[in-house]
Structure formats: structure tokens, C-alpha cells
Design an enzyme around this catalytic site. Structure first.
Site, PDB file in Angstrom:
ATOM      1  N   LYS A 280      28.576 113.573 -45.486  1.00  0.00           N
ATOM      2  CA  LYS A 280      28.988 112.371 -46.218  1.00  0.00           C
ATOM      3  C   LYS A 280      30.504 112.181 -46.188  1.00  0.00           C
ATOM      4  CE  LYS A 280      24.733 111.865 -46.855  1.00  0.00           C
ATOM      5  NZ  LYS A 280      24.214 113.215 -46.767  1.00  0.00           N
TER       6      LYS A 280
ATOM      7  N   TYR B 293       9.535 116.042 -48.686  1.00  0.00           N
ATOM      8  CA  TYR B 293      10.985 116.012 -48.800  1.00  0.00           C
ATOM      9  C   TYR B 293      11.430 117.137 -49.742  1.00  0.00           C
ATOM     10  CZ  TYR B 293      15.651 115.039 -50.367  1.00  0.00           C
ATOM     11  OH  TYR B 293      16.976 115.201 -50.679  1.00  0.00           O
TER      12      TYR B 293
ATOM     13  N   TYR C  96      17.342 120.067 -45.439  1.00  0.00           N
ATOM     14  CA  TYR C  96      17.766 119.293 -44.260  1.00  0.00           C
ATOM     15  C   TYR C  96      17.924 120.152 -43.004  1.00  0.00           C
ATOM     16  CZ  TYR C  96      18.921 115.803 -47.817  1.00  0.00           C
ATOM     17  OH  TYR C  96      18.853 114.920 -48.849  1.00  0.00           O
TER      18      TYR C  96
HETATM   19  N1  PLP Z   1      21.816 117.046 -43.714  1.00  0.00           N
HETATM   20  C1  PLP Z   1      22.365 117.170 -44.935  1.00  0.00           C
HETATM   21  C2  PLP Z   1      22.929 118.488 -45.328  1.00  0.00           C
HETATM   22  C3  PLP Z   1      22.384 116.089 -45.824  1.00  0.00           C
HETATM   23  O1  PLP Z   1      22.952 116.227 -47.035  1.00  0.00           O
HETATM   24  C4  PLP Z   1      21.810 114.863 -45.413  1.00  0.00           C
HETATM   25  C5  PLP Z   1      21.793 113.753 -46.373  1.00  0.00           C
HETATM   26  O2  PLP Z   1      20.831 113.102 -46.651  1.00  0.00           O
HETATM   27  C6  PLP Z   1      21.248 114.762 -44.129  1.00  0.00           C
HETATM   28  C7  PLP Z   1      21.269 115.886 -43.314  1.00  0.00           C
HETATM   29  C8  PLP Z   1      20.626 113.518 -43.609  1.00  0.00           C
HETATM   30  O3  PLP Z   1      21.587 112.528 -43.344  1.00  0.00           O
HETATM   31  P1  PLP Z   1      21.252 111.010 -43.554  1.00  0.00           P
HETATM   32  O4  PLP Z   1      20.876 110.835 -44.991  1.00  0.00           O
HETATM   33  O5  PLP Z   1      22.473 110.266 -43.156  1.00  0.00           O
HETATM   34  O6  PLP Z   1      20.088 110.669 -42.676  1.00  0.00           O
END
Ligand code: PLP
Length: 341
Positions: free
Chosen positions: A49, A270, A296
Site C-alpha cells: 500500500k 479469505y 496473502y
Molecule cells: N499482499 C498483501 C500483504 C496485502 O496486504 C494485500 C492487500 O490486500 C495484497 C497482497 C493484495 O493486494 P490488492 O488488494 O491490491 O489486490
């Protein structure tokens, strides 16, 4: 090049490091590198971010806003980074911290990302339920609260994604990769990236599509909702193409096939890891001391390892985009409890 078209407030240490994962490469008989956006910022452990917020914070400052208002899960990396960016530029932050998953642990709302937000003097508002990329009442109420107190809020949607400037950070990432490739004399045929709210993958798709040589951007879905993720990435990618072209940047027209979402590593839901997610996290940690999280990057590294094992990348070079997330590990200690050690 996007710096010339849009104002940007530097928040990270860029270019982020790029290095070969020697032991994983040898194990998988595939050349794998990592681009470390997890260590690209001095702001509270950083993450993807920070790269996006550089463009939104510049806009917020230009508009005279004094408070960043956003939304995410209780253990959101995003809201922690919004709070960090606000602190670093002398703004306030209000972040709605919702429950997007059931993870039964008494410290879940106390450690990790939410702890860091509290330490940085943020205003986390606990409440709300369920992951969705659509707007929420809770977020609207937080914006109202800031206005009622005489503040000027700057709204940032979940993941800084469905925002006009949301795709710029990772469109610019593509230029950064091309520059590093040129310095090293190499080319990445495949980029593997975790995808959820969508603007990371969307920005990459746009940025790489603007380059001469084509490559795959492989999004590993972490939302456990392939259709929703695809809609989000497609919309943000197309909006970002239009935005860049409207400012005189290169006009890019995307095809459906440019948006590649792999749904196979997102389960069981999720924020919840599968046994295979946990095994992949352990592999990356044991072989590279590279920490990934169950929400993630554990899922994207699982996807990369599994696809490599199945021969998807034979004779090709792969870039793993590490987007952060390790601060949430504290809230998931139960997933790693091992009676043996
Ligand atoms: N990886 C991490 C550590 C994240 O915090 C996020 C956030 O959602 C993502 C991947 C995925 O990115 P995005 O939300 O831009 O698809």
C-alpha cells in the site's frame, strides 16, 4: 515516467530490492527471483500500500485534506499503512476495522497490524462485517464523523484499490522492474502476485502491457472469490489505462486474456490458510528466511511453488512480487503450533 504525469509524495525506499531465491530456484529447477516490496518502506514494516499511497497522499495534500479515512479487516495491512502514511506526513487517520473472517483467537484484535495502528496514534474504529469491494456504511459514517469534528477527510477505499489513482503505484512498479532488468541484463517471463482488492495486479497489468516485450502477470486470488477479484482487477486496469492516456501517457488497450486470475490457492476462505498454504509458508521460511503470511503472500508463494512443481515455468524466469503482510503472522501463531518444537 508516471512521475511526470501525476504528483507523487515519496513514502517508500524505491526501487525495492530484487534478488534471486537461490535455494528455492534449485529445489524447483526454475529461476525464481523476488522483488521485495515487503521491505521497501521505513513506514511501520511497509508493504504494497505504501507504493499506492504515494499517489493518493499527494492528491490528499493538494486538496488540503487533513485526515485519511479508510477501511479493512481487523488485521488489515492496508489500514496499518494508511495510518503510517498519515503519521509520516502529519495527517490524522481514521480506519474502520471490520471482521472479514472467523479466526478464533483472543489476541487477533490485539497484536500485529492493529497493534501497530494503535502505537502510531491512529483511530481504529472496530465494527462491520464481511469482505466486499463495494462501499460500506461504516466507512461513510467514519467520513461523516471526521467532517462533524471539523476535519477534511480524504476517502481511501479498501486496499486503496477502487480509487481513480489506485492503479498508478503498480503501473509504476512495472517501469521499476524494467529498469532493474536492464541493469541486470535479464527478463522476467512471468510475474506472480497475490491479488485481492485488485489494484496491485491491475496496475502491473497496465504497466507491463505498455512495454514492448510481453509477459504474463499471474494473479493468485486470495479473496476466495475469483469472479469478484476478476471484476475488480479488470475495472481498475481499464480505468488506469484511461487515466494515464488522458494525461498524455501511453495509450494501452487490454484484452481479457491479460487479466489472469488463478483461483486454486485461495481456500478455504479469505484470511484462512489451507494446510498447503502453511506448508508453503514454512518452505519459503526454511529455505530463504523469507516470511509470508497466511492471508496473502502464503497463498501466492503456494501458487508459485505448486505451479513450478507442475512444470508451468520450464525454461522461464519467474518474478515473485512480495507485497508484505508478515505483521499479521503474530495473529496466526496457532496455525504454526507444533507439538514437536
Ligand atoms: N499482499 C498483501 C500483504 C496485502 O496486504 C494485500 C492487500 O490486500 C495484497 C497482497 C493484495 O493486494 P490488492 O488488494 O491490491 O489486490
Amino acid at each position: 515516467a508516471l512521475d511526470k504525469l501525476f504528483p507523487r509524495k515519496t513514502l517508500g525506499f524505491f526501487p525495492s530490492p530484487l534478488h534471486k531465491l537461490e535455494r528455492l530456484s534449485a529445489m524447483l529447477d526454475t529461476e525464481i527471483w523476488a522483488k521485495r516490496d515487503d521491505v521497501s518502506s521505513g513506514l511501520a514494516f511497509g508493504g504494497n500500500k505504501i507504493r499506492k499511497l504515494e499517489w493518493l497522499v499527494a492528491d490528499a495534500l493538494a486538496k488540503g485534506c487533513d485526515t485519511l479515512v479508510s477501511i479493512g479487516n481487523i488485521q488489515s495491512n492496508h489500514t496499518r499503512q494508511v495510518c503510517a502514511a498519515a503519521a509520516a506526513v502529519g495527517m490524522k487517520s481514521y480506519t474502520v476495522q471490520e471482521t472479514w473472517l472467523e479466526w478464533d483467537d483472543p489476541v487477533y484484535d490485539k497484536v500485529g497490524n492493529i497493534l501497530l495502528t494503535r502505537i502510531m496514534g491512529g483511530n481504529p474504529i472496530m465494527g462491520g462485517y464481511g469482505y466486499s469491494t463495494t462501499e460500506k456504511d461504516t466507512w461513510a459514517r467514519a467520513l461523516e464523523e471526521v467532517r462533524a469534528k471539523g476535519g477534511k477527510p480524504y476517502p481511501i477505499p479498501a486496499g486503496a484499490s477502487d480509487h481513480p489513482l489506485g492503479g498508478l503505484g503498480y503501473a509504476n512498479f512495472a517501469d521499476e522492474v524494467a529498469m532493474q532488468e536492464q541493469q541486470l541484463g535479464i527478463f522476467f517471463d512471468n510475474i506472480v502476485v497475490a491479488t485481492c482488492t485488485g489494484s496491485t495486479q491491475a496496475g502491473m497489468v497496465v504497466g507491463f502491457a505498455a512495454q514492448e516485450k510481453r509477459r504474463r502477470v499471474i494473479g493468485i486470488d486470495t479473496a476466495d472469490d475469483e469472479a469478484m477479484t476478476r471484476r475488480a482487477v479488470t475495472k481498475i486496469a481499464n480505468d488506469t489505462c484511461e487515466l494515464i492516456a488522458s494525461k498524455g501517457g501511453k495509450k494501452v488497450v487490454l484484452k481479457d486474456a491479460d487479466i489472469e486470475i488463478i483461483p486454486d490457492y485461495s481456500g478455504p476462505a479469505y484470511g484462512l490458510p489451507s494446510e498447503q498454504t502453511i506448508a508453503a509458508i514454512r518452505t519459503a521460511a526454511e529455505m530463504e528466511a523469507m516470511l509470508t503470511d497466511p492471508v496473502y503472500e502464503g497463498k501466492s508463494i503456494d501458487g508459485l511453488i505448486d505451479m513450478a512443481k507442475k512444470g508451468h515455468f520450464k525454461g522461464q524466469r519467474v518474478l515473485y512480487a512480495h507485497l508484505g503482510g508478515a505483521p499479521a503472522l503474530n495473529a496466526y501463531y496457532k496455525a504454526f503450533e507444533d507439538p514437536e518444537n
